[in-house]
Design a protein around this motif. Sequence first.
Motif, short mmCIF file in Angstrom:
data_model
loop_
_atom_site.label_atom_id
_atom_site.label_comp_id
_atom_site.label_asym_id
_atom_site.label_seq_id
_atom_site.Cartn_x
_atom_site.Cartn_y
_atom_site.Cartn_z
N ALA A 19 10.09 39.73 -53.97
CA ALA A 19 10.73 40.71 -54.85
C ALA A 19 10.39 40.37 -56.31
N THR A 20 9.99 41.36 -57.08
CA THR A 20 9.59 41.15 -58.47
C THR A 20 10.60 41.78 -59.42
N PHE A 21 10.93 41.04 -60.47
CA PHE A 21 11.81 41.52 -61.53
C PHE A 21 11.17 41.20 -62.87
N ILE A 22 11.17 42.15 -63.77
CA ILE A 22 10.60 41.95 -65.10
C ILE A 22 11.69 42.22 -66.13
N SER A 76 10.94 45.86 -58.41
CA SER A 76 10.00 46.59 -57.57
C SER A 76 10.73 47.50 -56.57
N LYS A 77 12.02 47.24 -56.38
CA LYS A 77 12.84 48.06 -55.48
C LYS A 77 14.13 48.44 -56.19
N LYS A 78 14.94 49.26 -55.55
CA LYS A 78 16.18 49.72 -56.12
C LYS A 78 17.14 48.55 -56.36
N ILE A 79 17.70 48.51 -57.58
CA ILE A 79 18.66 47.46 -57.92
C ILE A 79 20.05 47.92 -57.49
N THR A 80 20.75 47.04 -56.78
CA THR A 80 22.07 47.42 -56.25
C THR A 80 23.22 46.76 -57.00
N ASN A 81 23.01 45.54 -57.49
CA ASN A 81 24.08 44.84 -58.19
C ASN A 81 23.51 44.03 -59.36
N VAL A 82 24.33 43.94 -60.42
CA VAL A 82 23.90 43.25 -61.64
C VAL A 82 25.02 42.34 -62.13
N HIS A 97 18.24 53.53 -60.34
CA HIS A 97 17.30 53.14 -59.29
C HIS A 97 16.81 51.70 -59.50
N ASN A 98 15.58 51.51 -59.95
CA ASN A 98 15.03 50.15 -60.07
C ASN A 98 15.05 49.63 -61.51
N VAL A 99 15.77 50.32 -62.39
CA VAL A 99 15.85 49.92 -63.80
C VAL A 99 17.30 49.61 -64.16
N SER A 100 17.52 48.42 -64.70
CA SER A 100 18.84 48.00 -65.15
C SER A 100 18.79 47.80 -66.66
N GLU A 101 19.67 48.48 -67.40
CA GLU A 101 19.71 48.38 -68.85
C GLU A 101 21.12 48.03 -69.32
N VAL A 102 21.20 47.02 -70.18
CA VAL A 102 22.46 46.65 -70.81
C VAL A 102 22.38 47.07 -72.27
N HIS A 103 23.19 48.05 -72.65
CA HIS A 103 23.19 48.57 -74.01
C HIS A 103 24.29 47.89 -74.83
N GLY A 156 21.54 35.47 -79.01
CA GLY A 156 21.52 34.35 -78.08
C GLY A 156 20.93 34.74 -76.75
N GLY A 157 21.31 34.01 -75.68
CA GLY A 157 20.76 34.25 -74.35
C GLY A 157 21.68 35.10 -73.49
N TYR A 158 21.07 35.84 -72.58
CA TYR A 158 21.80 36.64 -71.60
C TYR A 158 21.26 36.30 -70.22
N LYS A 159 22.05 35.52 -69.49
CA LYS A 159 21.65 35.11 -68.14
C LYS A 159 22.04 36.20 -67.15
N TRP A 160 21.08 36.62 -66.32
CA TRP A 160 21.33 37.71 -65.38
C TRP A 160 21.01 37.29 -63.95
N HIS A 161 21.72 37.94 -63.04
CA HIS A 161 21.46 37.79 -61.59
C HIS A 161 21.36 39.21 -61.04
N LEU A 162 20.17 39.57 -60.58
CA LEU A 162 19.91 40.91 -60.07
C LEU A 162 19.73 40.87 -58.56
N HIS A 163 20.32 41.87 -57.90
CA HIS A 163 20.19 42.00 -56.45
C HIS A 163 19.62 43.38 -56.14
N SER A 164 18.53 43.39 -55.39
CA SER A 164 17.90 44.66 -55.03
C SER A 164 17.64 44.70 -53.54
N GLU A 165 17.10 45.82 -53.08
CA GLU A 165 16.78 45.98 -51.66
C GLU A 165 15.65 45.05 -51.25
N ALA A 166 14.92 44.53 -52.22
CA ALA A 166 13.80 43.63 -51.91
C ALA A 166 14.17 42.16 -52.08
#
Length: 286
Positions: A26-29, A48-54, A93-99, A109-119
């Motif tokens: 699974a790829t995340f950019i 690369s796939k649909k993001i389900t949780n952030v 879908h496969n794009v997660s944006e924090v505004h 500073g830093g923003y640590k993320w944990h992404l969960h997708s179908e992949a």
Amino acid sequence: MGSLQKTAACLLFLSIFSSASHGQLATFICSDVKTEYNKTATISCISSKKITNVFVKRCENCNKQTSCLESVINTWAGKNSSEEGRIRLVLQHNVSEVHIQEVKATDEGGYKWHLHSEAGERDGCTTLEITAPETEPNLTRNGTKLTCLSPLGHRQREIHWFDGHGTNLTGSASLVSEEAEGGLTSLTSTLHEKSNLTASEYCCTVLYDVHTKRNKTKCLSAHKAVADYLHFTSTTDPESPKTMKEHVATILVLLFLVLCSFAAVLYYKYRQRDERAQENVLNQEV
């Protein structure tokens, strides 16, 4: 029968291996962001796939786990926004944006993320950099006291003093830092002119970036500083620039009158001499 069991076992193993490999591939950019102060910052991650949780957590530094404090987004807990909607998640879908609206210096500073997708899923950290306003310093002089004010900016910036020859005078100055709006600071540096500290020119430099040496400098001539001080006050110093001009004009008028008088005297003497010459000629003729 044994061959069928072996075949089924192989297929099951291949299926499990394929699923595991699929999750690992699974790829995340997610990219770092640089935004101006008081603007809207967008931290985006693409999968690369649909993001389900952030899940997103604030950190002072991505390299220090202990610097991570509060979570701003957690879809598992139903938290899709924070700070009354100033920070919110947009998930498409496969794009997660924090505004982050109206970014402040404290948002940097830093923003640590944990992404969960179908992949699959992945952890990471992005950095948000805030570019604060870089206004020119306000340099004033009152007698022997010079004051340099940098009204708004990051805490990391510095104020340095130099004379007209480039000598660093910062060690002789005092600095006061005050909290300003949006997590910015206001810096005031004061330099007192002493008997062993005199110069024809003083320069105040606000250093915004130590690495790139980005700065703004303002200089003040010692003579000009005195003239400006007299100009902006209600004093009527007889030696002010305006009075000196009047004196010069008066001197020129007097000089002109003297020259005119001298020319009149010469003309009168020349006229008398001419009349005497004519009288002598007439007497000789008689």
